[in-house]
Design an enzyme around this catalytic site. Structure first.
Site, PDB file in Angstrom:
ATOM      1  N   ASP A   1      -0.484  41.868  47.175  1.00  0.00           N
ATOM      2  CA  ASP A   1      -1.454  42.392  46.219  1.00  0.00           C
ATOM      3  C   ASP A   1      -2.827  41.793  46.500  1.00  0.00           C
ATOM      4  O   ASP A   1      -2.944  40.604  46.826  1.00  0.00           O
ATOM      5  CB  ASP A   1      -1.016  42.049  44.790  1.00  0.00           C
ATOM      6  CG  ASP A   1      -1.927  42.655  43.751  1.00  0.00           C
ATOM      7  OD1 ASP A   1      -2.128  43.880  43.778  1.00  0.00           O
ATOM      8  OD2 ASP A   1      -2.461  41.904  42.920  1.00  0.00           O
TER       9      ASP A   1
ATOM     10  N   HIS B   1      -1.536  54.802  47.876  1.00  0.00           N
ATOM     11  CA  HIS B   1      -2.296  53.905  47.006  1.00  0.00           C
ATOM     12  C   HIS B   1      -3.583  53.445  47.683  1.00  0.00           C
ATOM     13  O   HIS B   1      -4.660  53.460  47.067  1.00  0.00           O
ATOM     14  CB  HIS B   1      -1.436  52.704  46.618  1.00  0.00           C
ATOM     15  CG  HIS B   1      -2.128  51.741  45.708  1.00  0.00           C
ATOM     16  ND1 HIS B   1      -2.541  52.083  44.441  1.00  0.00           N
ATOM     17  CD2 HIS B   1      -2.509  50.437  45.897  1.00  0.00           C
ATOM     18  CE1 HIS B   1      -3.124  51.035  43.865  1.00  0.00           C
ATOM     19  NE2 HIS B   1      -3.127  50.035  44.728  1.00  0.00           N
TER      20      HIS B   1
END
Length: 307
Positions: free
Chosen positions: A146, A220
């Protein structure tokens, strides 16, 4: 010269504790005093537990700002952008005060969170609390790293903090957006690894980004890695952390920026999509359950609250 809150640009921590409060009626004077004392409280415990690398952030909700600081308003402060398209939703929750506590020791976070609640006392209602943690080498619970595109070094400050030219009165402040995402890991883990990688446009183990021609327009990365009219990357500083237990899991998303616009553009790209209707397919496996916008004032503005 205005001084920023250290926690905005601090490096990632092992543990996070997020506290979200609403002010109770007629307590604004008490709350101003309490918030002005919080930086000293953070400094006290950062010194006492120096090995923990404690960092804190104090932020004021957009709807509460005028009550707590009527002297002025940040130029671009505005509510969280509520969005919905088909089954993709970005809900709004009203929070007046946001306190972020991060360190490398969960027990230190607990101690500081307790002291914060004691200081604010009965002037507020604790609406939500989320304990978060670093997972492996900075990965989300989906198994993917992330914040790979986060700015590094001094560039973090350029992205996250308002400078004198942008808003002199509120320089060294930051626009903050938060969302608590809840993952459907059972559904996510039913996918083959290659299918998961296609959703992200990044390899899972090695964290290697797909080439441009191999990125699906619904991936994404394609939806959040945006460019402006000059071809420059649109950036935010993410300080997100995973949270969860055996019943529910997710990501507490945290975005800091010198303007609210980059976050708003990314969220619209994910939910509404582009002119061809390409939205973020990661939203098939996770859902935002909260959303709120805040302003993180400089230490100078926080000190003004106590006067």
């Amino acid at each position: 010269m205005a001084r920023e809150q250290f926690g905005v640009c601090a490096e990632p921590s092992l543990h996070g504790y997020y506290l979200l409060f609403n002010a109770l009626d007629d307590n604004n004077s008490f709350i101003r005093q309490a918030l002005s004392h919080l930086p000293a409280l953070f400094d006290k415990y950062a010194d006492r537990f120096s090995e923990a690398n404690l960092a804190g952030v104090i932020a004021i909700g957009t709807n509460y700002w005028d009550e707590i600081y009527p002297k002025g308003r940040p130029k671009h402060l505005r509510p969280f952008p509520e969005m919905a398209s088909d089954d993709r939703i970005a809900p709004i929750c009203n929070y007046d005060i946001y306190i972020e506590i991060r360190s490398d020791r969960g027990d230190v976070n607990h101690i500081v969170a307790t002291k914060v609640c004691e200081l604010l006392a009965d002037s507020v209602e604790l609406v939500e609390q989320v304990r978060a943690f670093r997972f492996l080498d900075g990965r989300d619970l989906t198994g993917f790293v992330d914040g790979t595109e986060n700015p590094q070094g001094y560039h973090r400050r350029e992205i996250a903090l308002i400078n004198e030219e942008q808003d002199a009165e509120f320089s060294a402040g930051s626009y903050l957006h938060i969302q608590r995402y809840r993952h459907n890991l059972n559904l996510w883990n039913s996918l083959e690894v290659k299918d998961q990688e296609d959703v992200f446009a990044r390899t899972k183990v090695n964290n290697e980004e797909y080439s441009e021609e191999n990125k699906a327009p619904t991936s994404h990365i394609k939806r959040v890695n945006l460019k402006d009219s000059d071809g420059k990357s649109i950036e935010i500083l993410r300080q997100s952390m995973p949270y969860g237990d055996m019943k529910l899991q997710g990501l507490f998303f945290v975005s800091y920026c010198h303007s609210p616009e980059p976050f708003e553009l990314m969220l619209a790209s994910m939910i509404v999509g582009d002119e061809n209707g390409h939205s973020d397919h990661m939203l098939k496996y996770t859902q935002a359950e909260t959303g709120a916008a805040f302003f993180v004032p400089s230490l100078n503005v926080l000190a003004e609250l106590g006067k």
